[in-house]
Structure formats: structure tokens, C-alpha cells
Design a protein around this motif. Structure first.
Motif, PDB file in Angstrom:
ATOM      1  N   THR A   1       0.841  -1.195   0.000  1.00 45.03           N
ATOM      2  CA  THR A   1       0.000   0.000   0.000  1.00 45.03           C
ATOM      3  C   THR A   1       0.880   1.251   0.000  1.00 45.03           C
ATOM      4  O   THR A   1       0.647   2.191  -0.761  1.00 45.03           O
ATOM      5  CB  THR A   1      -0.894   0.038   1.257  1.00 45.03           C
ATOM      6  OG1 THR A   1      -1.562  -1.209   1.365  1.00 45.03           O
ATOM      7  CG2 THR A   1      -1.920   1.151   1.174  1.00 45.03           C
ATOM      8  N   ALA A   2       1.907   1.208   0.843  1.00 40.21           N
ATOM      9  CA  ALA A   2       2.751   2.388   1.017  1.00 40.21           C
ATOM     10  C   ALA A   2       3.530   2.742  -0.243  1.00 40.21           C
ATOM     11  O   ALA A   2       3.840   3.903  -0.476  1.00 40.21           O
ATOM     12  CB  ALA A   2       3.715   2.177   2.178  1.00 40.21           C
ATOM     13  N   ILE A   3       3.859   1.746  -1.065  1.00 40.69           N
ATOM     14  CA  ILE A   3       4.618   2.084  -2.267  1.00 40.69           C
ATOM     15  C   ILE A   3       3.703   2.391  -3.443  1.00 40.69           C
ATOM     16  O   ILE A   3       4.171   2.720  -4.521  1.00 40.69           O
ATOM     17  CB  ILE A   3       5.640   0.991  -2.648  1.00 40.69           C
ATOM     18  CG1 ILE A   3       4.946  -0.309  -3.026  1.00 40.69           C
ATOM     19  CG2 ILE A   3       6.645   0.771  -1.534  1.00 40.69           C
ATOM     20  CD1 ILE A   3       5.914  -1.315  -3.616  1.00 40.69           C
ATOM     21  N   GLY A   4       2.390   2.273  -3.253  1.00 38.87           N
ATOM     22  CA  GLY A   4       1.499   2.789  -4.275  1.00 38.87           C
ATOM     23  C   GLY A   4       0.646   1.784  -5.030  1.00 38.87           C
ATOM     24  O   GLY A   4       0.214   2.056  -6.141  1.00 38.87           O
ATOM     25  N   TYR A   5       0.386   0.605  -4.441  1.00 40.25           N
ATOM     26  CA  TYR A   5      -0.600  -0.282  -5.052  1.00 40.25           C
ATOM     27  C   TYR A   5      -1.996   0.251  -4.752  1.00 40.25           C
ATOM     28  O   TYR A   5      -2.284   0.662  -3.631  1.00 40.25           O
ATOM     29  CB  TYR A   5      -0.483  -1.700  -4.474  1.00 40.25           C
ATOM     30  CG  TYR A   5       0.516  -2.579  -5.182  1.00 40.25           C
ATOM     31  CD1 TYR A   5       0.187  -3.220  -6.366  1.00 40.25           C
ATOM     32  CD2 TYR A   5       1.791  -2.772  -4.664  1.00 40.25           C
ATOM     33  CE1 TYR A   5       1.104  -4.029  -7.017  1.00 40.25           C
ATOM     34  CE2 TYR A   5       2.717  -3.568  -5.310  1.00 40.25           C
ATOM     35  CZ  TYR A   5       2.361  -4.201  -6.490  1.00 40.25           C
ATOM     36  OH  TYR A   5       3.274  -4.994  -7.133  1.00 40.25           O
ATOM     37  N   SER A   6      -2.876   0.210  -5.755  1.00 42.23           N
ATOM     38  CA  SER A   6      -4.277   0.532  -5.494  1.00 42.23           C
ATOM     39  C   SER A   6      -4.868  -0.669  -4.756  1.00 42.23           C
ATOM     40  O   SER A   6      -4.316  -1.762  -4.823  1.00 42.23           O
ATOM     41  CB  SER A   6      -5.012   0.761  -6.811  1.00 42.23           C
ATOM     42  OG  SER A   6      -4.990  -0.425  -7.575  1.00 42.23           O
TER      43      SER A   6
END
Lengths: 281, 250
Positions: free
Chosen positions: B116-121
Motif C-alpha cells: 500500500t505504502a509504495i502505491g498499489y491501489s
């Protein structure tokens, strides 16, 4: 530049993690939040990429409120390194590094090529790229974590106790490596640790936090050492125990020896050189 | 026994193929259907209770009444093989929904947070991180479903389905022991082949989880799915499957 504007965070259970916190984190500098557990340092860090939303107040990046940015896009634009690396165990190392560029639409082959270059940058053998994270040592995994955070060439790098889970020797290695990287890349780094020595080693700006996100003192390592704001800071950095007090002593060797530097207990820790230090800030 | 088999080779072959076809659809369908149910079960405690309890209740429906009711419910003809497929899918989902819920819950929270933190939706994270990492436990679940479904297919002879179960009922009625034995052996063989295929598929699809990799011990990964280690829930007792084989006597 990252700005915290009277930011507060109350968690659902009612605990106040951070209360009325304001601070400016200058661009292209390393700011280290340091404090014991429960001081809200990780909460503050996670507000920057909206992993935590402030209850009140604003967090601005280059003048823009992050609350107005799409969460997913915001996170992709910010590098994030966390303890134990947080790598995806089912992806090869090279694909882990390429994760964010692939998410933002870079062709896989191109992203992989760039990922291999990043392995060079963080000092890893390219052959490791074909392995799975579990096949790497803790230190290697941490380097992969840094490489992954750099992959989208973000302006901001958030590092949440990234070296907390590796042994001291490897940690020292990684710290030196991070300093070298930061000199080359000049990112705006926000780093969280409970280790004051690590903070002094890496920081341009050290922010010592008390419980509830209260700033005990913020300033360069030199400023903090030269004038601890209060007893809490003095005790936290070890100034009160003489840990930071160094003395000069003439070395042995019949007058030919150099002057040595000893710590508060009289243990030798180095020699006095002629002239100023190369890396003097 | 060989004489009987030689004389009825075509029949055995035809029944086996039919048996396999009847089993594949429910196995695949219960796998696919259980994933959203597993996702749902991990939303909150109430939904989890609904999914898990619902699954257990479905599993307690006796197969015979289900065969009778299904044509009324889904508008099929009484002897339609679709009835069997739907009934087996219901039993499959009953077992697999719980497995899927456990599988998704078994995924390391730190890894999910990090993605989540690295940018997965949220959707991308589910499909590309949570689902693959739930793989080993999902695999353990689908192995149980596969074996139990293959055993249950035999019950279908009651509603006129042509499968290996026919060898049990026909052999019993006519007192041909060889026929019954061949039916049992072929059922076992089909179950074994399915199991091996699923395990091999798991190896291909989850290369990071392969046994014998250098880093496995260090990382303490999920135990080998082929042997069902401590990280994989123990397969539930195959009550239905037993009933299925016994169904030939009905």
C-alpha cells in the motif's frame, strides 16, 4: 520542502499520537525524527504519504496540501523504505525494484533494465536480481528496499527505521552507503529511528521528539550537541553522562606520537589530525 | 478381474472421461467463487461469521434432497447432469470459502502494508500481492476440494449421471466384485492424478515457494504444499466423500 502545519493525530482508541506539531523539512536535506517508541515519529512520517491522515492540521509538499492529492498517485511519487525492507516475497529482486515504475506504466523490459542499474547504485551484484528476497541476507534485502524506493526517481524518500532489523556491522555499512547515496542524489529524506547515533550520523536536521510528538529540540547535530535545549535532550544524546565529552591526550612514543582523543572514561577513540575535516559541514 | 476389465475397457474409459469432466467444472467453479467470499470474510467479523457458518451449513445439506430440490430451484430437467455440477459446486464452495478466508488472512500484514505504502491501489494489491501470497493455503484447500469432489461425483449415478459411480452400483446389483473394485481403483487414480496436477500447477505458479530453494529455511516460508506442513490448515475430514463412495450402495 515538506511542511507540517500544527498537525495532530488522535487514534481511534483515543490516544494522542501527535499534538500540534509544526516543522519545516528543507528540500534535499536529511531530516531525522528520533525518539523512544510512542513519540509519534512513525506517525509523522506516515502522514507524508497519507498512510496516516492527520486529525487536524496540514502536511504540505512544496506548498501543496497532500490531503488534496490522490493517495495512490501520491505514494507512487514518494520513495518508501521500511524495516525488514517490506519486499514482495513472490517477486524476484529485480521485479521488486521495478514495482513502482511498472505500476506507473513503464514497459516491463525497460523498468527491469533500470532496476539492474539501481542494483549497481546500491552496491548489489546484478546476479542477485534473479533471486527471490528470501534468498538474500537481511542487509542485502535492505539495499533492495532502498533501490526500490529510488526506482521512480522520487524527490522524497521516507525511511521508517530501515536499518533496525540488521546486525550492527551491516547497519554501519548501510548507513555509510546511505550517506554516499544522499550526497550523489540529494533527495529530501525523512528518516525515523530510535538510535541517536544513527540520527547524528545521517541527519542535516535532527528532530528529538518526546511523547505525543512534542519537539524537544530540532537542529543540526552540532547545534544539539553544543547546546542541548533541556535535561531531556542532554540525557537523550548522552551529554549528561559524559558520553559525548572528548578530551585530548598526548600520545606515547617519546614525543613523536600524535595527540589522541579520549572519551569521558578516558578510552582512546581516535587521533587528532592537522587541519579541518574534509567533510566539514 | 483383468478379464472383466478387458471386456469392458470401452465402458471404463467412457465413464472415467465423464467422471473427470463432471469433476473439473465444480472444482474450478468453487475455486473462483470462493475467492470473493474469502475476501468478504476478511472485511469484518460479522461477514466472516456469515461466510464460515454459511459454508458449514451448506456442507450439511444431504446430497439426495439437494439433487431433488435443485431442478426446481434452477429450472433444469431432473436427469440433467447440470444438477450434479451445481450440487458439487455448492459443496466445493462450502469447503473452499473457509480455505480462501484463511488463505487471505494468512498473508503477512507487513507485506500488505508495504505494498500500500509504495502505491498499489486496493484492487491491484489484492490481485497482485494478496492473492498470490495466499496461494500456498489456497492450494491446500483446493486439493481437499478436488479429492472430495471426485469422490462425490459417484453419488450422481442416483440421478442418472454416467460416471465411475455406475461401476459401484451396477457391480453391486449384479454381484460382480471385479466391477466394484475397478470402480474404486479408477476413482482413486483420477483423484491421484488431479492431486498431482494441482501440486505441479502450484510449483509452476508459485516458484518462490518451491521446496529446496536456498533461502527457504532462512526465511521460514510456508511449508511444502505437497506434504501439507504446519502453516497449511489440516484438511477437514472427508465425511461427504465417504458418503459419496458409499452412495453406490443406495
Amino acid at each position: 520542502m515538506i511542511e507540517f502545519e500544527s498537525v495532530s493525530k488522535r487514534f481511534d482508541d483515543g490516544t494522542m499520537a501527535v499534538e500540534d506539531f509544526s516543522l519545516v523539512l528543507p528540500s534535499r536535506q536529511t531530516t531525522v525524527f528520533v525518539g523512544s517508541s510512542g513519540c509519534g515519529k512513525t506517525t509523522l512520517l506516515r502522514m507524508v504519504n497519507r498512510m496516516v491522515e492527520p486529525t487536524s492540521g496540514r502536511v504540505l509538499i512544496d506548498g501543496e496540501d497532500v490531503a488534496g492529492r490522490d493517495k495512490v498517485q501520491l505514494r507512487r511519487s514518494i520513495g518508501y523504505v521500511l524495516q525488514a525492507a517490506g519486499l514482495l516475497p513472490h517477486r524476484k529482486v529485480v521485479d521488486n525494484v521495478a514495482t513502482v515504475p511498472v505500476l506507473t506504466g513503464t514497459a516491463k523490459a525497460k523498468a527491469r533494465e533500470a532496476a539492474y542499474e539501481l542494483l549497481d547504485t546500491v552496491g548489489l551484484d546484478r546476479a542477485l536480481g534473479k533471486r527471490y528476497p528470501a534468498q538474500l541476507s537481511g542487509g542485502q534485502q535492505q539495499r533492495v528496499g532502498v533501490a526500490r524506493a529510488l526506482a521512480s526517481d522520487p524527490n522524497i524518500l521516507l525511511m521508517d527505521e530501515p536499518f533496525g532489523a540488521v546486525d550492527p556491522l551491516v547497519r554501519a555499512d548501510l548507513q555509510v552507503e546511505l550517506r554516499r547515496l544522499q550526497q550523489d542524489l540529494g533527495k529530501t529524506v525523512v528518516f525515523v529511528t530510535h538510535d541517536i547515533d544513527e540520527a547524528f550520523l545521517l541527519a542535516d536536521q535532527v528532530v528529538i521528539l518526546k511523547k505525543g510528538g512534542v519537539v524537544a529540540q530540532a537542529g543540526s547535530p552540532a547545534e544539539i550537541l553544543a547546546a542541548p535545549a533541556d535535561d531531556f535532550v542532554a540525557s537523550f544524546v548522552g551529554a549528561d553522562r559524559g558520553k559525548r565529552t572528548l578530551h585530548l591526550r598526548d600520545g606515547d612514543g617519546g614525543g613523536k606520537g600524535r595527540t589522541i582523543v579520549v572519551d569521558g572514561d578516558g578510552r582512546p577513540i581516535g587521533v587528532l589530525a592537522d587541519g579541518p575535516a574534509d567533510g566539514a559541514r | 478381474m483383468l478379464d472383466w476389465t478387458r471386456a469392458n475397457l470401452d465402458l471404463v474409459r467412457e465413464l472415467t472421461i465423464n467422471h473427470v469432466q463432471l469433476a473439473i467444472v465444480p472444482i474450478l467453479a468453487s475455486f473462483v467463487l470462493s475467492i470473493p467470499l474469502g475476501w468478504l470474510a476478511n472485511r469484518n467479523r460479522v461477514l466472516r461469521a456469515v461466510v464460515i457458518t454459511g459454508g458449514s451449513l451448506l456442507y450439511t445439506i444431504p446430497s439426495l434432497p439437494l439433487f431433488v430440490i435443485l431442478p426446481i430451484l434452477i429450472g433444469t430437467r431432473v436427469l440433467d447432469s447440470l444438477n450434479l455440477v451445481v450440487a458439487l459446486t455448492i459443496y466445493g464452495v462450502a469447503v473452499m470459502a473457509r480455505s480462501a478466508a484463511d488463505a487471505l488472512a494468512s498473508v503477512d500484514r507487513t507485506t500488505v502494508e508495504a505494498s500500500t505504502a509504495i502505491g498499489y491501489s486496493p484492487f491491484g494489491r489484492f490481485v497482485r500481492v494478496e492473492l498470490p501470497l495466499a496461494g500456498p493455503v489456497l492450494l491446500a484447500g483446493i486439493r481437499v476440494v478436488a479429492v472430495s469432489t471426485i469422490a462425490l461425483v459417484s453419488v450422481g449415478v442416483i440421478i442418472g449421471s454416467q460416471n465411475l459411480g455406475y461401476l459401484f452400483s451396477n457391480g453391486k446389483q449384479r454381484g460382480i466384485l471385479e466391477e466394484v473394485v475397478v470402480g474404486i481403483l479408477m476413482s482413486l487414480l483420477v483423484a491421484l492424478v488431479f492431486d498431482v496436477v494441482i501440486v505441479l500447477l502450484g510449483r509452476v505458479l508459485m516458484p518462490w515457494n518451491r521446496p529446496g530453494r536456498a533461502g527457504r529455511k532462512r526465511a521460514g516460508l510456508v511449508a511444502d504444499p505437497a506434504t501439507g506442513g504446519p502453516a497449511v490448515p489440516a484438511p477437514p475430514k472427508l465425511d461427504k466423500a465417504d458418503a459419496g463412495v458409499g452412495g453406490g450402495d443406495a
